[in-house]
Design an enzyme around this catalytic site. Structure first.
Site, mmCIF file in Angstrom:
data_model
loop_
_atom_site.group_PDB
_atom_site.id
_atom_site.type_symbol
_atom_site.label_atom_id
_atom_site.label_comp_id
_atom_site.label_asym_id
_atom_site.label_seq_id
_atom_site.Cartn_x
_atom_site.Cartn_y
_atom_site.Cartn_z
ATOM 1 N N HIS A 64 0.663 -1.214 0.027
ATOM 2 C CA HIS A 64 -0.092 0.091 -0.025
ATOM 3 C C HIS A 64 0.997 1.118 -0.022
ATOM 4 C CE1 HIS A 64 -3.229 -2.674 2.006
ATOM 5 N NE2 HIS A 64 -3.685 -2.705 0.574
ATOM 6 N N HIS A 65 2.200 1.012 -0.572
ATOM 7 C CA HIS A 65 3.156 2.343 -0.348
ATOM 8 C C HIS A 65 2.539 3.482 -1.455
ATOM 9 C CE1 HIS A 65 4.850 0.600 -3.558
ATOM 10 N NE2 HIS A 65 5.584 1.758 -3.938
ATOM 11 N N LYS A 70 -2.394 -2.242 -7.874
ATOM 12 C CA LYS A 70 -3.070 -3.026 -9.372
ATOM 13 C C LYS A 70 -2.372 -4.256 -9.514
ATOM 14 C CE LYS A 70 -4.261 -1.077 -13.661
ATOM 15 N NZ LYS A 70 -4.886 -2.449 -13.699
ATOM 16 N N LYS A 94 7.470 -4.565 -10.146
ATOM 17 C CA LYS A 94 7.431 -4.342 -11.419
ATOM 18 C C LYS A 94 7.005 -2.858 -11.650
ATOM 19 C CE LYS A 94 5.340 -7.713 -13.502
ATOM 20 N NZ LYS A 94 4.268 -8.668 -13.819
ATOM 21 N N ASP A 99 8.243 2.598 -12.801
ATOM 22 C CA ASP A 99 7.904 3.978 -12.629
ATOM 23 C C ASP A 99 6.390 4.013 -12.704
ATOM 24 O OD1 ASP A 99 8.319 6.091 -10.878
ATOM 25 O OD2 ASP A 99 9.401 7.438 -12.481
ATOM 26 N N LYS A 106 -3.136 -8.999 -7.014
ATOM 27 C CA LYS A 106 -3.189 -9.778 -7.800
ATOM 28 C C LYS A 106 -4.445 -10.489 -7.180
ATOM 29 C CE LYS A 106 -1.543 -11.467 -11.679
ATOM 30 N NZ LYS A 106 -0.610 -10.573 -12.656
ATOM 31 N N SER A 362 -1.864 -0.150 -18.691
ATOM 32 C CA SER A 362 -2.962 -0.130 -17.952
ATOM 33 C C SER A 362 -3.024 1.151 -17.205
ATOM 34 C CB SER A 362 -2.859 -1.154 -16.884
ATOM 35 O OG SER A 362 -3.476 -2.510 -17.455
HETATM 36 P P1 NAD Z 1 -3.597 -16.473 -21.438
HETATM 37 O O1 NAD Z 1 -4.807 -17.032 -20.691
HETATM 38 O O2 NAD Z 1 -4.239 -15.460 -22.487
HETATM 39 O O3 NAD Z 1 -2.681 -17.552 -22.252
HETATM 40 C C1 NAD Z 1 -1.924 -18.587 -21.633
HETATM 41 C C2 NAD Z 1 -1.577 -19.622 -22.962
HETATM 42 O O4 NAD Z 1 -0.709 -20.666 -22.381
HETATM 43 C C3 NAD Z 1 -2.844 -20.347 -23.322
HETATM 44 O O5 NAD Z 1 -2.794 -20.307 -24.534
HETATM 45 C C4 NAD Z 1 -2.724 -21.861 -22.582
HETATM 46 O O6 NAD Z 1 -3.474 -22.746 -23.365
HETATM 47 C C5 NAD Z 1 -1.261 -21.776 -22.694
HETATM 48 N N1 NAD Z 1 -0.828 -22.966 -21.704
HETATM 49 C C6 NAD Z 1 -1.059 -23.144 -20.216
HETATM 50 N N2 NAD Z 1 -0.487 -24.030 -19.764
HETATM 51 C C7 NAD Z 1 0.596 -24.360 -20.606
HETATM 52 C C8 NAD Z 1 1.760 -25.156 -20.484
HETATM 53 N N3 NAD Z 1 1.907 -25.995 -19.414
HETATM 54 N N4 NAD Z 1 2.564 -25.012 -21.500
HETATM 55 C C9 NAD Z 1 2.246 -24.410 -22.608
HETATM 56 N N5 NAD Z 1 1.167 -23.611 -22.787
HETATM 57 C C10 NAD Z 1 0.403 -23.373 -21.889
HETATM 58 O O7 NAD Z 1 -2.641 -15.708 -20.445
HETATM 59 P P2 NAD Z 1 -1.732 -14.540 -20.723
HETATM 60 O O8 NAD Z 1 -2.526 -13.186 -20.375
HETATM 61 O O9 NAD Z 1 -1.053 -14.697 -22.072
HETATM 62 O O10 NAD Z 1 -0.801 -14.749 -19.668
HETATM 63 C C11 NAD Z 1 0.382 -15.705 -19.718
HETATM 64 C C12 NAD Z 1 1.685 -15.159 -18.717
HETATM 65 O O11 NAD Z 1 1.959 -13.774 -18.749
HETATM 66 C C13 NAD Z 1 1.100 -15.203 -17.231
HETATM 67 O O12 NAD Z 1 2.294 -15.588 -16.508
HETATM 68 C C14 NAD Z 1 0.635 -13.978 -16.830
HETATM 69 O O13 NAD Z 1 0.716 -13.796 -15.432
HETATM 70 C C15 NAD Z 1 1.705 -13.248 -17.594
HETATM 71 N N6 NAD Z 1 1.468 -11.663 -17.838
HETATM 72 C C16 NAD Z 1 0.164 -11.363 -18.445
HETATM 73 C C17 NAD Z 1 -0.102 -10.129 -18.599
HETATM 74 C C18 NAD Z 1 -1.332 -9.825 -19.388
HETATM 75 O O14 NAD Z 1 -1.493 -8.523 -19.795
HETATM 76 N N7 NAD Z 1 -2.221 -10.727 -19.725
HETATM 77 C C19 NAD Z 1 0.654 -8.882 -18.230
HETATM 78 C C20 NAD Z 1 1.668 -9.435 -17.597
HETATM 79 C C21 NAD Z 1 2.174 -10.749 -17.144
#
Ligand code: NAD
Length: 473
Positions: A64-65, A70, A94, A99, A106, A362
């Site tokens: 909460h700093h 988010k 992150k 910044d 989460k 975002s």
């Molecule tokens: P998503 O649900 O859109 O896509 C994830 C994909 O990974 C799916 O196609 C799924 O079938 C596949 N998958 C799941 N398990 C798998 C495995 N064991 N092997 C291979 N493929 C597998 O999710 P996303 O939004 O693309 O998020 C992916 C990663 O990125 C997560 O770690 C998330 O926290 C991170 N992330 C996402 C965002 C965002 O804006 N969406 C931002 C920052 C970080």
């Protein structure tokens, strides 16, 4: 060999390694590291067949700093309190690193979305939002969710609609969630922002010839071979923009198999095939990777885990041949895998930096929602007209004729131009800061890795904000 640390413990170990390079009081470091609050709640939903099921949901606000906090909301069977706290902590570091003035949070629901109908998912999302409202875990100045694994624009629209009906402040309620559809006050460029940020980050990291040489790579992304694990929002967009940057995506790995073609894939065709068949199996002209984890060990220049945490492990790390591991997913590398890869000289570009494009954009969406005006709207036509007047004056005075490419650059900036430019600047600046820190703290005892350098920068920024609040001397 099983890892002996939970995900949150792993994040804290990374924190501790970096904290040793600072001289902040122990109490301050503890305050930064600890998860400020977290909440587990359960609620019933009626399935389409009439049965009742108990749903488990979590939301953690790590720091909460800065307010609001988010962080995304994920739908996955792996969701539990430790995972959500770890991901919330990563969000804090992150945001500090790039910044963006938010604390980290989460949320998640423990389910496999493929097992639910659209209307069941809507009921679950709306009820989850209602729980967040009741517990004061959502609001434009309180805590602002976004998409993550297993969620997207549709879920964000349901969250917005549920929140607005109950919000005391209707004017700013649209800023209660980001990653919304454009028609629901979203921002152009948010959907592809994390993947685009991954590519901006990689472009910058690969631009230093002296950093590429020890890896046996030439500078730039041109011609680099890429393998991507997870072809969802982040993986697909990273692949798309990498191909636009002249790299070759030679492998795509999904949960039930992958595909390999050293000539490189047409990313759009792969995306259509996956959407239509639900799998990559049988993709025409490609070699099948039967066991998805084998795909991580294929030779390539850059390996991009873009699925889930704990994918590069003690078991597969010795076989990983990529010169660069680009962490698009959160926490894809376990502690042991990290040690194995670092020892071998693999460049690991850490998640805290590389996937920060999502939260950066975002932030732009949140600002747009609070200002109630589309970015660029006021100045675009004026800029267009002045630039074209200048162009005519230059052509008249010099006889020079601008090319089609040059003309493309002299239009006034629209929202997506501004978003992409802000995103690029965010990623370049953060990378340069990490690189500088790495050089500053590397010594005869050995180089400081990029993850530690990123954590050092984040700790400094958060510590300074506590000190400025007067909480710590
Ligand atoms: P998503 O649900 O859109 O896509 C994830 C994909 O990974 C799916 O196609 C799924 O079938 C596949 N998958 C799941 N398990 C798998 C495995 N064991 N092997 C291979 N493929 C597998 O999710 P996303 O939004 O693309 O998020 C992916 C990663 O990125 C997560 O770690 C998330 O926290 C991170 N992330 C996402 C965002 C965002 O804006 N969406 C931002 C920052 C970080």
């Amino acid at each position: 060999m099983a890892e002996s640390f939970s995900f949150f413990q792993k994040v804290n170990k990374d924190f501790d390694r970096a904290a040793r390079f600072t001289d902040y009081p122990r109490g301050l470091l503890e305050q930064i590291k600890i998860c400020n609050s977290s909440c587990h709640f359960t609620f019933p939903i009626k399935r389409d067949d009439g049965t009742i099921q108990t749903i488990h949901g979590w939301r953690a606000e790590h720091s909460h700093h800065k307010l609001p906090t988010k962080g995304g909301i994920r739908y996955s069977t792996l969701v539990n309190e430790d995972e959500i706290m770890a991901l919330a902590a990563l969000m804090t570091y992150k945001c500090a690193l790039v910044d963006v003035p938010f604390g980290g949070a989460k949320g998640g629901i423990q389910l496999d979305r493929r097992e639910y109908s659209e209307s069941e998912l809507e009921r679950i999302t709306r009820r989850y939002t209602y729980e967040l409202i009741q517990k004061n875990y959502i609001g434009p100045g309180v805590d602002v969710p976004a998409p993550d694994f297993g969620t997207g624009e549709t879920e964000m629209a349901w969250i917005l609609d549920t929140y607005i009906t109950m919000a005391p402040d209707k004017l700013n309620a649209i800023a209660c969630v980001t990653g919304k559809p454009i028609e629901q006050n979203g921002i152009h460029g948010r959907k592809g922002a994390t993947g685009r940020g991954v590519v901006f980050g990689l472009q910058e990291a690969c631009s230093f010839a002296e950093d590429m040489k020890p890896l046996g790579l030439s500078p730039g992304l041109h011609g680099k071979s890429i393998i991507i694990q997870g072809f969802g929002n982040v993986g697909y967009h990273a692949a798309k923009f990498l191909v636009e940057a002249d790299a070759r995506v030679i492998g795509v790995i999904e949960r039930n198999g992958g595909i390999y073609d050293p000539r490189g894939f047409d990313v759009e065709k792969v995306a259509v095939y996956l959407a239509e068949t639900g799998s990559l199996r049988g993709y025409p002209g490609a070699e099948l990777i039967e066991n998805p984890s084998d795909g991580l060990e294929l030779a390539c220049d850059i390996l991009i885990p873009a699925a889930l945490e704990n994918q590069l492990t003690a078991e597969n790390a010795p076989g990983i041949k990529a010169a660069i591991v680009a962490e698009a997913a959160n926490g894809p590398t376990t502690l042991t895998a990290d040690e194995i890869l670092q020892k071998r000289g693999t460049m690991i570009i850490p998640d805290t930096f590389l996937n920060a494009g999502g939260v950066a954009v975002s932030y732009f969406e949140w600002l747009r929602n609070l200002s109630h005006v589309q970015l660029g709207r006021l100045g675009k036509r004026f800029e267009d007209q002045t630039r074209h007047a200048m162009r005519h004056a230059i052509e008249k005075a010099t006889g020079y004729k601008f090319s089609e490419d040059e003309l493309g650059l002299i239009h006034g900036a629209d929202e997506e131009d501004l978003v992409n430019s802000g995103l690029q600047d965010t990623m370049i600046t953060a990378y340069q800061e990490i690189r500088e820190t790495r050089m500053k703290y590397s010594s005869e005892n050995g180089p400081v890795d990029y993850r530690t350098a990123a954590f050092i920068n984040a700790i400094h920024r958060i510590a300074q904000s506590y000190i400025q609040m007067g909480i710590f001397p």
